[in-house]
Design a protein around this motif. Structure first.
Motif, PDB file in Angstrom:
ATOM      1  N   UNK A   1      12.281 -13.783  -1.256  1.00  0.00           N
ATOM      2  CA  UNK A   1      12.398 -12.332  -1.058  1.00  0.00           C
ATOM      3  C   UNK A   1      11.452 -11.559  -1.976  1.00  0.00           C
ATOM      4  N   UNK A   2      11.311 -12.016  -3.202  1.00  0.00           N
ATOM      5  CA  UNK A   2      10.378 -11.366  -4.132  1.00  0.00           C
ATOM      6  C   UNK A   2       8.941 -11.514  -3.627  1.00  0.00           C
ATOM      7  N   UNK A   3       8.604 -12.700  -3.154  1.00  0.00           N
ATOM      8  CA  UNK A   3       7.252 -12.926  -2.616  1.00  0.00           C
ATOM      9  C   UNK A   3       6.973 -12.027  -1.413  1.00  0.00           C
ATOM     10  N   UNK A   4       7.970 -11.861  -0.571  1.00  0.00           N
ATOM     11  CA  UNK A   4       7.801 -10.975   0.594  1.00  0.00           C
ATOM     12  C   UNK A   4       7.601  -9.527   0.168  1.00  0.00           C
ATOM     13  N   UNK A   5       8.372  -9.094  -0.820  1.00  0.00           N
ATOM     14  CA  UNK A   5       8.209  -7.724  -1.324  1.00  0.00           C
ATOM     15  C   UNK A   5       6.832  -7.522  -1.937  1.00  0.00           C
ATOM     16  N   UNK A   6       6.391  -8.517  -2.701  1.00  0.00           N
ATOM     17  CA  UNK A   6       5.062  -8.447  -3.310  1.00  0.00           C
ATOM     18  C   UNK A   6       3.993  -8.363  -2.225  1.00  0.00           C
TER      19      UNK A   6
ATOM     20  N   UNK B   1       4.337  -7.268   0.866  1.00  0.00           N
ATOM     21  CA  UNK B   1       4.408  -5.975   1.555  1.00  0.00           C
ATOM     22  C   UNK B   1       3.826  -4.835   0.725  1.00  0.00           C
ATOM     23  N   UNK B   2       4.018  -4.889  -0.589  1.00  0.00           N
ATOM     24  CA  UNK B   2       3.532  -3.787  -1.424  1.00  0.00           C
ATOM     25  C   UNK B   2       2.064  -3.945  -1.826  1.00  0.00           C
ATOM     26  N   UNK B   3       1.645  -5.172  -2.138  1.00  0.00           N
ATOM     27  CA  UNK B   3       0.293  -5.364  -2.665  1.00  0.00           C
ATOM     28  C   UNK B   3      -0.736  -5.814  -1.628  1.00  0.00           C
ATOM     29  N   UNK B   4      -0.277  -6.374  -0.525  1.00  0.00           N
ATOM     30  CA  UNK B   4      -1.215  -6.927   0.451  1.00  0.00           C
ATOM     31  C   UNK B   4      -1.022  -6.345   1.849  1.00  0.00           C
ATOM     32  N   UNK B   5      -0.546  -5.146   1.923  1.00  0.00           N
ATOM     33  CA  UNK B   5      -0.350  -4.504   3.221  1.00  0.00           C
ATOM     34  C   UNK B   5      -1.696  -4.076   3.807  1.00  0.00           C
ATOM     35  N   UNK B   6      -1.677  -3.767   5.077  1.00  0.00           N
ATOM     36  CA  UNK B   6      -2.889  -3.260   5.740  1.00  0.00           C
ATOM     37  C   UNK B   6      -3.301  -1.926   5.132  1.00  0.00           C
ATOM     38  N   UNK B   7      -2.309  -1.145   4.735  1.00  0.00           N
ATOM     39  CA  UNK B   7      -2.601   0.137   4.091  1.00  0.00           C
ATOM     40  C   UNK B   7      -3.331  -0.089   2.769  1.00  0.00           C
ATOM     41  N   UNK B   8      -2.859  -1.043   1.963  1.00  0.00           N
ATOM     42  CA  UNK B   8      -3.527  -1.341   0.693  1.00  0.00           C
ATOM     43  C   UNK B   8      -4.973  -1.787   0.923  1.00  0.00           C
ATOM     44  N   UNK B   9      -5.167  -2.604   1.946  1.00  0.00           N
ATOM     45  CA  UNK B   9      -6.520  -3.071   2.268  1.00  0.00           C
ATOM     46  C   UNK B   9      -7.408  -1.886   2.644  1.00  0.00           C
ATOM     47  N   UNK B  10      -6.896  -0.997   3.480  1.00  0.00           N
ATOM     48  CA  UNK B  10      -7.674   0.177   3.889  1.00  0.00           C
ATOM     49  C   UNK B  10      -8.015   1.062   2.694  1.00  0.00           C
ATOM     50  N   UNK B  11      -7.035   1.273   1.824  1.00  0.00           N
ATOM     51  CA  UNK B  11      -7.278   2.094   0.632  1.00  0.00           C
ATOM     52  C   UNK B  11      -8.314   1.452  -0.279  1.00  0.00           C
ATOM     53  N   UNK B  12      -8.206   0.152  -0.454  1.00  0.00           N
ATOM     54  CA  UNK B  12      -9.156  -0.574  -1.294  1.00  0.00           C
ATOM     55  C   UNK B  12     -10.553  -0.517  -0.700  1.00  0.00           C
ATOM     56  N   UNK B  13     -10.621  -0.629   0.594  1.00  0.00           N
ATOM     57  CA  UNK B  13     -11.909  -0.609   1.291  1.00  0.00           C
ATOM     58  C   UNK B  13     -12.609   0.749   1.117  1.00  0.00           C
ATOM     59  N   UNK B  14     -11.828   1.827   1.148  1.00  0.00           N
ATOM     60  CA  UNK B  14     -12.378   3.180   1.051  1.00  0.00           C
ATOM     61  C   UNK B  14     -12.638   3.618  -0.388  1.00  0.00           C
ATOM     62  N   UNK B  15     -11.891   3.043  -1.326  1.00  0.00           N
ATOM     63  CA  UNK B  15     -11.964   3.503  -2.716  1.00  0.00           C
ATOM     64  C   UNK B  15     -13.302   3.158  -3.346  1.00  0.00           C
TER      65      UNK B  15
END
Length: 139
Positions: free
Chosen positions: A82-87, A89-103
């Motif tokens: 469950x902790x791995x899934x939360x990690x 979802x929070x750190x490797x989401x598509x949103x995080x990827x998009x933000x990282x790509x644009x930043x």
């Protein structure tokens, strides 16, 4: 006369600066680092997906979600999953990827982020290896 002066100034100042920057590869190196960062991000994302899927399968196969994952620990396999899934979802989401790509990241920020991803990758590789050993034991 004015145009000739502007051309002379442009030729004498701007062109050497641009050539200097190009020779030092200021533009290309940062681009390559960002590309490497994004690819490392996606690699880690896939490794987490692989690990969590494999762990879920192992827990279902052996009916052992409440078993302790580490010696001398109260943490169960299910809690760890469950902790791995939360990690994930929070750190490797598509949103995080998009933000990282644009930043826009500085050279130092890129290096630090890449180093953190390498450390995470190393930890993931160890977890996957450990899980493979456990699966082999029960096969």
């Amino acid at each position: 006369m004015k145009t000739e002066n502007l051309i002379a100034i442009f030729s004498g100042i701007v062109i050497p600066i641009v050539l200097f920057l190009l020779s030092k590869d200021y533009f290309g190196q940062k681009f390559r680092q960002k590309k490497y960062l994004l690819s490392k991000f996606l690699e880690n994302k896939q490794k987490i997906e692989h690990f969590t899927t494999s762990l879920e399968h192992l827990l279902q196969t052996n009916n052992s979600p409440e078993s302790k994952i580490f010696p001398n620990s109260d943490i169960t396999y299910l809690e760890y999953l469950n902790v791995m899934k939360l990690k994930y979802e929070s750190e490797y989401s598509s949103l995080q990827y998009s933000l990282l790509k644009k930043k826009k990241l500085s050279k130092l920020e890129l290096q630090e982020y890449i180093e953190k991803l390498k450390i995470q990758e190393d930890s993931l590789n160890k977890l996957i290896l450990n899980l493979d050993l456990i699966k082999a034991k029960y096969s």
